[in-house]
Scaffold this active site. Sequence first.
Site, PDB file in Angstrom:
ATOM      1  N   GLY A  69      75.408  46.321  55.510  1.00 64.00           N
ATOM      2  CA  GLY A  69      75.556  45.937  54.685  1.00 64.00           C
ATOM      3  C   GLY A  69      73.823  46.990  53.875  1.00 64.00           C
ATOM      4  O   GLY A  69      73.121  48.339  53.520  1.00 64.00           O
ATOM      5  N   MET A 129      69.629  45.894  54.736  1.00 60.49           N
ATOM      6  CA  MET A 129      68.691  44.925  55.529  1.00 60.49           C
ATOM      7  C   MET A 129      67.055  44.786  54.638  1.00 60.49           C
ATOM      8  O   MET A 129      66.893  45.425  54.235  1.00 60.49           O
ATOM      9  CB  MET A 129      68.151  45.909  57.256  1.00 60.49           C
ATOM     10  CG  MET A 129      67.199  44.642  57.625  1.00 60.49           C
ATOM     11  SD  MET A 129      68.147  42.819  58.133  1.00 60.49           S
ATOM     12  CE  MET A 129      66.533  42.298  58.505  1.00 60.49           C
ATOM     13  N   GLU A 130      66.572  43.253  54.109  1.00 60.95           N
ATOM     14  CA  GLU A 130      65.725  42.881  53.798  1.00 60.95           C
ATOM     15  C   GLU A 130      64.228  43.233  54.630  1.00 60.95           C
ATOM     16  O   GLU A 130      63.353  41.940  54.181  1.00 60.95           O
ATOM     17  CB  GLU A 130      66.155  41.384  53.156  1.00 60.95           C
ATOM     18  CG  GLU A 130      66.273  40.171  54.362  1.00 60.95           C
ATOM     19  CD  GLU A 130      67.241  39.655  55.621  1.00 60.95           C
ATOM     20  OE1 GLU A 130      68.535  41.204  55.434  1.00 60.95           O
ATOM     21  OE2 GLU A 130      67.123  39.074  55.908  1.00 60.95           O
ATOM     22  N   ASN A 131      63.619  44.506  54.636  1.00 62.45           N
ATOM     23  CA  ASN A 131      63.200  44.178  55.910  1.00 62.45           C
ATOM     24  C   ASN A 131      61.967  44.226  54.622  1.00 62.45           C
ATOM     25  O   ASN A 131      62.229  44.295  53.765  1.00 62.45           O
ATOM     26  CB  ASN A 131      62.734  45.725  56.284  1.00 62.45           C
ATOM     27  CG  ASN A 131      63.685  45.613  57.680  1.00 62.45           C
ATOM     28  OD1 ASN A 131      64.055  45.129  57.747  1.00 62.45           O
ATOM     29  ND2 ASN A 131      64.915  47.497  56.797  1.00 62.45           N
ATOM     30  N   GLU A 144      69.441  41.344  48.573  1.00 59.92           N
ATOM     31  CA  GLU A 144      68.394  41.657  50.113  1.00 59.92           C
ATOM     32  C   GLU A 144      66.607  41.740  49.016  1.00 59.92           C
ATOM     33  O   GLU A 144      66.048  41.383  49.443  1.00 59.92           O
ATOM     34  CB  GLU A 144      68.342  43.125  50.075  1.00 59.92           C
ATOM     35  CG  GLU A 144      69.551  44.034  51.033  1.00 59.92           C
ATOM     36  CD  GLU A 144      70.406  42.740  51.945  1.00 59.92           C
ATOM     37  OE1 GLU A 144      69.376  42.206  51.981  1.00 59.92           O
ATOM     38  OE2 GLU A 144      71.277  43.024  52.234  1.00 59.92           O
TER      39      GLU A 144
END
Length: 876
Positions: free
Chosen positions: A264, A266-268, A301
Amino acid sequence: MSDPQPVYLSDYQPPAYRVTHTELTFDLDPAATRVKARLHIERQATASADEPLKLDGEQLTLDALLIDGNPLSGNDYQVSDEGLRIEQVPARFTLESEVQLSPKDNTALEGLYQSNGMFCTQCEAEGFRRITFYPDRPDVMSTFKVTVIGDREREPVLLANGNPVEQGDLENGRHFAIWEDPHPKPCYLFALVAGDLHSVGDRFTTRSGREVSLQLWVEQENLAKTEHAMGSLKRAMAWDEQAYGREYDLDLFMIVAVNDFNMGAMENKGLNIFNSAAVLAHPDTATDGAFQTVEGIVAHEYFHNWSGNRVTCRDWFQLSLKEGFTVFRDQCFSAETNSAPVKRIQDVSFFRTAQFAEDAGPTAHPVRPDHYIEITNFYTLTIYEKGAEIVRMLCNLVGWDAFRQGADRYFARFDGQAVTIEDFVDCMAEASGLDLGQFMRWYSQAGTPEIDAHGEYDYAHGEYHLTLRQRTPATPGQVDKEPLHIPIAMGLVGTKSGQDLALTLDGNKLGKETVIHLREDEQTFVFTDVAEAPVPSLLRNFSAPVKLHFPYSREDLAFLLTQDSDGFNRWDAGQRLAMLALDDLIAAHRNGVEKVMDSRVVEAFRTLLADAPADKAVLAEMLTLPSEAYIAEQQPIVDVDAIHAAREFVRQSLAMALRDEFMATFEANRSSEPYAPTPEQIAQRSLKNVALSYLMSIEDEQGVALCEGQFAANHNMTDVRHALTLLVHSDRDDLASPALKTFGEKWAHDPLVMDQWFTIQVSRPQPEVIDRVKYLMAHPAFSLKNPNRVRALIGAFAQNRVNFHRLDGQGYALLADVVIELNQLNPEIAARLITPLTRWQRFDETRQVLMRSELERIQREPLSSNVYEVVEKALA
Ligand code: TRP
Ligand code: ZN
């Protein structure tokens, strides 16, 4: 090649070397990107001086390697398929490397790849090792400085984590940007994006006064679809401050939408990367459900910035530490911004269908697994959703105030560290003073606990005796299970008064609702001073992720459906009542006996429609029968055809008996208001559309006209898609074909809408669907390389119960063919796609043989470790 080997939690060793600072330079090129890394490395005090340096690295061409500026010669180091090993290194040094890689050939979408010409990265869980040689493990945390060099024309926008520090032009039409992230982070949170992107900007002022610039980066044609995500982001930022006291910690927060993405989003750190399906939304192209999904994922996120990034996981066995907690946080956020009971009903319906099935199958695993072969196979419903249910139980056990104190403690104590699930639970235990020792078993024990409950009212003494017995079925590798600590929220509803009765347990007055704690295999709870015979309302709001059996009569359930003070349990009573009727009809179908509709269900529905609850979204849920997948979960052996026939029979019987009521409900809830994804409008649309579904199930002439009218009116995608689905799923080709054609032509340019077009047609119950799937796989809008397309067409077909499970095995063969092809292109998606085949044990003998033979056919191929692990488990 030898078989892939598992990694064990018990083998965990802290890293011998840490990276204190990481400098990266990317010289972007589709076929030959050069990555230079300068790593500042220190040996840990606990490690011995002859400890070799081991760095992960896959599919990299190494061109240079230096320690403190001195080039290493070929015998100083070894490179294997898995990485780089240097036998002797100083206690403190800088390691410089230069590698080359080919983003355009990266179809696995892990590491650095290209999507629609745009460069982007996906590093969780172990993708960074495809970018450079590095200790690719979450307990190595480093600050990063990143230089991105790209083509001025092709990649006008160059992004990475943190803050922009410099940018400028270079020779040959190239340019560069330098980014610095001051927060130490594990490399799985690294991100880079470069391409022809356009942004929408906004601002957010944190409560301590930090001015944060918000940017949403998309391809030009998607600029009109960004408003909802931006609004969601601001609501999420405000919510985390108010609910958890958590503020954002950089001056810039960016979201990028990419078309090719395995999951879904990505929390970079500072640079979240989203699947375009999880961020773009416009009333003309996205349904209410999609709007809500976008809001939930944007929040999820964002919340990771604390639960995951500032405090991260020690190792991947602790994955649920960040995912379970963050899902719980996003669920609470969505509950508060929408209808709380409906959010809970939807989450639990999904959970009981999909996670229960996972827990009952060959890939069942604990929320904290103790071994794995391929970590990407463990981004599961168990880790995410069951993990969230455990955190929810913790929150309910200790109470919100102690939970919040525990969370504060956790963030303060472990800020900047990589920690374990114990660290989190310990904070909760300290804040509450509760002993959570037995509770910890929820993390180590797989399988869904089942509770058999029964109760007796003792008229003479005014007592109610409630006996609960728990057992957890065996799961692979875990035969014997220990009793869990199960919190059961409950009330006793008086059959005369229809009210919750005052509860007295062991002499303690507990009010009208309480939580009882089941800790033993079996326990009896004796409630005293019970003034009238009650019906128990158990597991209110789904207070624990268990299956609870109670011998309710249909009269009891009809009573709870209207009288239970707990909205969730009112809905659940309706589901249980429908299940009893469905069970009878499934048996009738199997025995070739004439089907007779249970009039109590009809009357219960009639009452609901006449005496509608205030929340229309709740009513819509109450009028919706359990899905075929959910019904299947309740059967000892799944009979797909009997389930389909029984459910259709109930739908049509209800539609015939309550035709006028459904028509009135439809009419009363039509609206020409401009579209807004507000809870009120969503509720009204869902109720109206449920009514339309019933009318269409009997192809009511007036209903058909209304459905065609709703499709043609083109008011918003929620209504259009619903009408299209009903037309296409009807038995009338004269309705289905023209509508599909109109829609397909109108939206040919929009991949996310074409995904809906694919899904609708391959979900039809009619048997010729299999040919349609094959035909659509050659459609110009389809591509096996795009995960959204694969999910929309192949994934959706595998959810089409009657057609996927055809008795000639063609459905299984089709899925296996796709898995075999995808195994080469995108192992992560291929492994996920197999799931329906892994559930073979649940079906009749004939289907078991067919499903197994397809799994065996896959097993004979040269397999990625992802697919290998799933197939091995499925056939074990
Ligand atoms: N951490 C991400 C999330 O839950 C999940 C994720 C995104 C992911 N992309 C991935 C996991 C690729 C494995 C592989 O928010
Ligand atoms: Zn997450």
